[in-house]
Design a protein around this motif. Structure first.
Motif: not given
Length: 209
Positions: A115-136
């Motif tokens: 039921x998750x509507x929104x995921x907050x990605x805090x810091x580089x490790x979460x962003x790398x894991x969830x966004x992959x190549x889409x991160x900057x």
């Protein structure tokens, strides 16, 4: 979900590498609509066993515009760090989260959070894991382009007091990102179970690249 959480909290996979021993800290319920993915518990959080129970958590709750009662309501908010246990100290702060948690538990836990509507990605490790190549190229650039990841994700810097200088040098975070963050958090928490989140209105897209 209860069985999975019990299994995670009894995990000993990294016991030999954790200076204070294993104490996985997380919060989840199948009905949660907001997911917060951070780095790893601080020493303070390790001592209390309560996620974000420190100065960083106070700042994060201010950012989100929600009270402790809502933040710690597992039926509404799930909290899943990249590493569930305190990893110890390094030369310039806490060590990175250990990789075993993501490998062992993330996929199984996320499968229960339907039921998750929104995921907050805090810091580089979460962003790398969830966004992959889409991160900057770095956290600053990824956060600045936050609207590119709507409606599913909002990338954020770490709310640690150590980052005070970053906040002073990037006032757009307070003026552009936080209003959208609070709006979307409120919208996610107000969504009926199973409803589909909508795109961020064009007028709210802040400093998207």
């Amino acid at each position: 979900m209860d069985a999975l959480l019990a299994e995670i909290r009894n995990c000993q996979a990294c016991a030999a590498h954790l200076p204070l021993g294993p104490r996985p800290v997380l919060q989840a319920s199948a009905s949660a609509r907001l997911l917060i993915v951070g780095q790893a518990p601080s020493m303070t959080v390790h001592a209390t066993g309560v996620p974000w129970d420190d100065k960083s958590g106070e700042q994060l709750r201010r950012w989100l515009g929600i009270e402790r009662e809502v933040f710690y309501d597992a039926t509404q908010v799930a909290i899943m760090p990249m590493g569930y246990c305190y990893p110890g100290r390094g030369s310039s702060g806490d060590l990175p989260p250990r990789r075993e948690c993501a490998e062992l538990w993330h996929e199984r836990l996320l499968a229960q959070l339907k039921n998750i509507e929104l995921t907050l990605l805090i810091g580089q490790y979460a962003q790398r894991h969830f966004l992959g190549t889409a991160r900057k190229g770095n956290v600053t650039e990824t956060v600045e382009a936050f609207a590119e990841y709507a409606p599913r994700f909002i990338p954020l810097p770490h709310p640690s007091p150590r980052n005070t200088g970053w906040f002073k040098h990037h006032p757009w975070f307070e003026s552009d990102v936080l209003p959208v963050l609070r709006e979307r958090v409120q919208r996610a928490l107000a969504q009926p179970y199973g409803a589909t989140a909508t795109e961020v209105p064009a007028a709210s897209k802040g400093r998207a690249a």
